[in-house]
Design a protein around this motif. Sequence first.
Motif, short mmCIF file in Angstrom:
data_model
loop_
_atom_site.label_atom_id
_atom_site.label_comp_id
_atom_site.label_asym_id
_atom_site.label_seq_id
_atom_site.Cartn_x
_atom_site.Cartn_y
_atom_site.Cartn_z
N THR A 141 46.77 42.67 33.56
CA THR A 141 47.08 42.21 32.21
C THR A 141 46.16 42.93 31.24
O THR A 141 45.04 43.32 31.60
N PRO A 142 46.60 43.10 30.00
CA PRO A 142 45.69 43.69 29.00
C PRO A 142 44.41 42.88 28.83
O PRO A 142 43.34 43.46 28.58
N GLU A 143 44.52 41.57 29.00
CA GLU A 143 43.34 40.72 28.85
C GLU A 143 42.29 41.05 29.90
O GLU A 143 41.08 40.87 29.67
N ASN A 144 42.72 41.55 31.07
CA ASN A 144 41.78 41.94 32.13
C ASN A 144 41.36 43.40 32.03
O ASN A 144 40.69 43.91 32.93
#
Length: 287
Positions: free
Chosen positions: A220-223
């Motif tokens: 994910t972009p968050e990761n």
Amino acid sequence: MTGTFPSPDLVARFHRDGFLVLPGFMPAERCDALVARAGELVEGFEPADIPSVFSTTDQKKTTDAYFLSSGDQVRFFLEEGALGPDGALNRPKSVAVNKIGHALHDRDPLFSDFSRDPRLAALVTALGMRDPLLMQSMYIFKQPRIGGEVVCHQDATFLYTDPPSVIGLWFALQDATLENGCMWALPGGHAAGLKSRFARAGQGGVRMDVLDPTPWPACTPENGYVPLEAAKGTLVVLHGLLPHLSGPNHSDKSRHAYAVHVVDGTLPYPADNWLQRPADNPARGFA
């Protein structure tokens, strides 16, 4: 490409991030020529003779003698979704092949010329290769609607040296987008070290040796993952320890790509690496 190639800035970015995205590296006509040649090769392939399927999520499940003896050959591997319950193709073979591997760079003159572009030799040398050897090549189709997911992995898992040296050279022969399953990568993830090794085992089998059981973060972009969208002609350069993956292709557009993996010939190449070359046909460099 203008000026000195590769520039010190490119080299520094590669070692920092673990990858480079170089748009416009190959002219469109050279990409088109490879696509056309791959089509000719598929046309001459008879799936009924060797219905070998390549699993993009569990390579051990479909590894066989046909696969293990492909190190110096041109072999064809079908998508998992291309065979019906009766084992026959459920679609035309032109849209059923997952990939061609693993020695196109040696066995086919057009692919050899493409793979041995002098700029590639300059690039991998600048990135630290002392004796670059072209060990493996793959033509990847990412077929419309059935192009399989490729799970998060490191190329050094499959082409191991100590220390890890493999560099992946991945060419977008068609536009690679979020829609048709472009690659994703975790910038800086190569610093975490090698997590596993895919190797030969006894009696023609294979094994996956887990060196670090810590899973990769979810993509994910968050990761921290970033999509590596690549227009036709783009070269993506991948550090052997970089975690990267690609999603399935549920679109109506194919995503053809060509990849060459280079290792440093000054380092021992283990006899239990899955990909082996016979003594009378060893891996060669760019010359």
